[in-house]
Design a protein around this motif. Structure first.
Motif, short mmCIF file in Angstrom:
data_model
loop_
_atom_site.label_atom_id
_atom_site.label_comp_id
_atom_site.label_asym_id
_atom_site.label_seq_id
_atom_site.Cartn_x
_atom_site.Cartn_y
_atom_site.Cartn_z
N ALA A 161 7.95 3.43 17.12
CA ALA A 161 7.82 3.87 15.73
C ALA A 161 9.13 3.67 14.97
O ALA A 161 9.12 3.35 13.78
CB ALA A 161 7.41 5.34 15.68
N ARG A 162 10.25 3.82 15.67
CA ARG A 162 11.55 3.64 15.01
C ARG A 162 11.89 2.16 14.85
O ARG A 162 12.48 1.75 13.85
CB ARG A 162 12.64 4.33 15.82
CG ARG A 162 12.64 5.85 15.71
CD ARG A 162 13.92 6.44 16.27
NE ARG A 162 14.08 6.14 17.69
CZ ARG A 162 13.67 6.94 18.67
NH1 ARG A 162 13.05 8.07 18.38
NH2 ARG A 162 13.86 6.61 19.93
N LYS A 163 11.53 1.35 15.84
CA LYS A 163 11.87 -0.07 15.80
C LYS A 163 10.73 -0.88 16.39
O LYS A 163 10.66 -1.07 17.60
CB LYS A 163 13.17 -0.33 16.56
CG LYS A 163 13.66 -1.76 16.43
CD LYS A 163 14.97 -1.97 17.18
CE LYS A 163 15.44 -3.42 17.05
NZ LYS A 163 16.71 -3.66 17.79
N PRO A 164 9.83 -1.38 15.55
CA PRO A 164 8.68 -2.13 16.07
C PRO A 164 9.11 -3.46 16.67
O PRO A 164 10.18 -3.99 16.32
CB PRO A 164 7.82 -2.34 14.81
CG PRO A 164 8.79 -2.28 13.68
CD PRO A 164 9.83 -1.29 14.09
N PRO A 165 8.31 -4.01 17.56
CA PRO A 165 8.64 -5.31 18.17
C PRO A 165 8.50 -6.43 17.14
O PRO A 165 7.86 -6.25 16.10
CB PRO A 165 7.58 -5.45 19.27
CG PRO A 165 6.44 -4.61 18.80
CD PRO A 165 7.05 -3.46 18.07
N VAL A 182 1.46 -2.83 6.20
CA VAL A 182 1.71 -3.62 7.40
C VAL A 182 3.19 -3.74 7.76
O VAL A 182 3.52 -4.28 8.83
CB VAL A 182 1.10 -5.03 7.27
CG1 VAL A 182 -0.40 -4.96 7.10
CG2 VAL A 182 1.75 -5.81 6.12
N HIS A 183 4.08 -3.27 6.91
CA HIS A 183 5.50 -3.40 7.23
C HIS A 183 5.86 -2.49 8.42
O HIS A 183 5.20 -1.48 8.66
CB HIS A 183 6.36 -3.04 6.02
CG HIS A 183 6.23 -1.63 5.55
ND1 HIS A 183 5.14 -1.17 4.85
CD2 HIS A 183 7.05 -0.56 5.70
CE1 HIS A 183 5.29 0.11 4.58
NE2 HIS A 183 6.44 0.51 5.09
N ASN A 184 6.89 -2.89 9.13
CA ASN A 184 7.28 -2.19 10.37
C ASN A 184 6.08 -2.04 11.30
O ASN A 184 5.82 -0.97 11.86
CB ASN A 184 7.87 -0.81 10.04
CG ASN A 184 9.17 -0.91 9.28
OD1 ASN A 184 9.91 -1.87 9.45
ND2 ASN A 184 9.45 0.05 8.43
N TYR A 185 5.37 -3.13 11.47
CA TYR A 185 4.11 -3.13 12.18
C TYR A 185 4.02 -4.45 12.93
O TYR A 185 4.97 -5.22 12.96
CB TYR A 185 2.99 -2.95 11.15
CG TYR A 185 1.59 -2.72 11.68
CD1 TYR A 185 1.39 -2.16 12.93
CD2 TYR A 185 0.48 -3.06 10.92
CE1 TYR A 185 0.10 -1.95 13.39
CE2 TYR A 185 -0.79 -2.85 11.38
CZ TYR A 185 -0.99 -2.30 12.62
OH TYR A 185 -2.26 -2.10 13.08
#
Length: 508
Positions: free
Chosen positions: A414-418, A454-457
């Motif tokens: 959740a903090r840093k998506p792949p 969709v950002h950080n997703y």
């Protein structure tokens, strides 16, 4: 490698402590937990202190809950309602009251019990749906951003906003403007653990039906119109898939090979922009009814689904942009991420169950110039591949293979998506469900758009495709740290261009 819907079979779910920073649910002792364990504990409904406890949340629901706090993984519908008379606030609130009463998922929230997150049922008589009427002229796009920024705090798992458009605003359906002169934008969103895109569209439809009933003074019965249940059958299916992959290494290796690992093709021609603040933007396109009908006719004559053909259109459009930018190759590998419903694999789960039943299917297409010059043959190839994948349960196999390959670090993700590995995502709900038209209706749906954050997703861009009033429409939601505004516009316009061409002839 990305990990999206990561439910672990028979998680019993639970018991997911709120403080756990590493939820290492790949442990085989968890995966192999017997299906009948703790069944009584999870099925009983508990009440204490005015809270009706349902059951501990499963891991997939927790992952939604965590990333919603970062303003992403949320889906919304933006509808335009046209009415005979100005809408009264109390009528809309009354319609939402009945909507919440008739749909249990709209009464469900998340609370800590000790240090474990639980689903709990909120008192619908006192806990109202989060609804606000905003000032005329409020930007729908800005309101969508505000609604998504903080997720779902304070137990508000469903949100509705209404924005008056003014009597003079133009109508998409000009033929009803005289009889229905007043227009309102309605924004609907919900927690993804409680509702997927299809479920939310049915809720939006029912809201309009109930609003008409309230305005006209019709009797509204007490009958529930949906169910919110545990996904025990799904956990059983996923347990079977896990066992299958562990016992068949050759199949396991094949499944892993069906998922992309490379940088999306589009980024080779259109590098990622530099932005100060990452967010989602979106743009919508509507295709004329006559062109839509020609496209549908072509799909039927060639024996392909609309979704397969639309995916082929996107692939052709991406390659076309690559070539126009000066990048020419003998072949291209394009990775699409298809959102499909897990209900197709569930036999005991009732069809009126509302909840998060979406799963992703990675599909890698290798396209050559021959494919571009023979579009409908290419569309048939994609249709065959997607059909085989769905029949073989590949979406669930991919989901479980990702789980086996990577322990689930929910809060870290959740903090840093792949990094994104797919060129695009696509979801197609087909015909947007419309209320049955009655002669005495006072409210009509005259336009609709589907939007996703969709950002950080795992998506850098997502096509949300649907048919409304006989016209094909799509919204392109895109992450601003991957796709520039100009690139999104180029792609949307190229998709329209390809769609029109293939609707007219048997090939390009």
């Amino acid at each position: 490698m990305s990990l999206w819907l990561r439910s672990v079979p028979r998680l019993r779910a639970a018991f997911l402590p709120a403080s756990a920073s590493r939820l290492a649910l790949g442990d085989r002792r968890v995966l192999r937990e017997e299906p009948r364990q703790r069944t009584y504990l999870l099925r009983r409904t508990l009440s204490s202190g005015g809270v009706k406890w349902l059951w501990p949340i499963d891991k997939e629901s927790l992952s939604f809950h965590l990333v919603h706090k970062h303003g992403t993984r949320m889906g919304l519908y933006l509808m335009t309602l046209s009415s005979v008379n100005p809408l009264k606030t109390e009528d809309v609130e009354r319609a939402l009251f009945h909507l919440q009463r008739k749909n249990p998922a709209m009464r469900v929230g998340f609370r800590l019990r000790g240090n474990v997150w639980w689903f709990c049922e909120q008192d619908w008589k006192t806990h109202k749906v989060d609804f606000k009427i905003l000032n005329e002229g409020t930007s729908s796009a800005e309101e969508i951003r505000r609604m998504c920024e903080k997720g779902f705090p304070d137990g508000a798992t469903w949100k509705f906003r209404m924005i008056p458009r003014g009597k003079e605003a133009p109508s998409v359906m000009s033929e009803v403007k005289e009889d229905f002169p007043y227009q309102y934008n309605i924004i609907v969103t919900s927690h993804h653990a409680l509702s997927d895109g299809l479920s939310a569209s049915l809720i939006a439809k029912q809201m309009v039906e109930l609003l008409n009933d309230v305005i006209l003074g019709r009797h509204i019965n007490d009958e529930a119109t949906s169910q919110f249940i545990q996904r025990e059958e799904l956990w059983e299916v996923e347990s079977r898939i896990i066992k299958k992959l562990e016992e068949d290494p050759q199949r396991h290796d094949y499944v892993k090979q069906t998922m992309p690992l490379s940088t999306p093709l589009l980024l080779q021609a259109f590098p990622r922009p530099s932005v100060d603040q990452v967010t989602t933007r979106y743009l919508s396109r509507i295709i004329d009814e006559d062109v839509t009908q020609k496209f549908v006719k072509q799909c039927k004559s060639h024996g392909v689904t609309i979704n397969s053909a639309f995916s082929a259109v996107i692939n052709i459009a991406i390659v076309s942009l690559m070539q126009k930018s000066g990048i020419s190759q003998q072949s291209y590998q394009i990775a699409g991420n298809h959102i499909v419903s897990m209900l197709r694999y569930l036999k005991r789960t009732p069809r009126d169950a509302i909840g998060g039943y979406a799963v992703l299917l990675s599909h890698i297409s290798r396209m050559t110039n021959d494919h571009a010059n023979n579009f409908w043959e290419y569309a048939k190839e994609i249709n065959r591949e997607l059909k085989e994948s769905l029949t073989s349960e590949l979406p669930l196999e991919q989901k479980m293979a990702r789980l086996l390959a990577q322990p689930d670090l929910v809060e870290e993700w959740a903090r840093k998506p792949p990094p994104v590995v797919h060129d695009y995502g696509i979801t197609n709900i087909g015909h947007f469900p419309m209320p049955e038209r009655h002669l005495d209706d006072r409210v009509l749906v005259t336009d609709v758009a589907s939007v996703a954050m969709v950002h950080n997703y795992i998506h850098m861009l997502l096509f949300l495709v649907y048919t409304f009033k006989g016209r094909c429409s799509f919204t392109l939601s895109y992450a601003t740290d991957y796709i520039a505004d100009d690139t999104a516009t180029l792609l949307a316009d190229e998709v329209i261009s390809v769609y029109r061409k293939v609707s007219e002839v048997n090939g390009i």
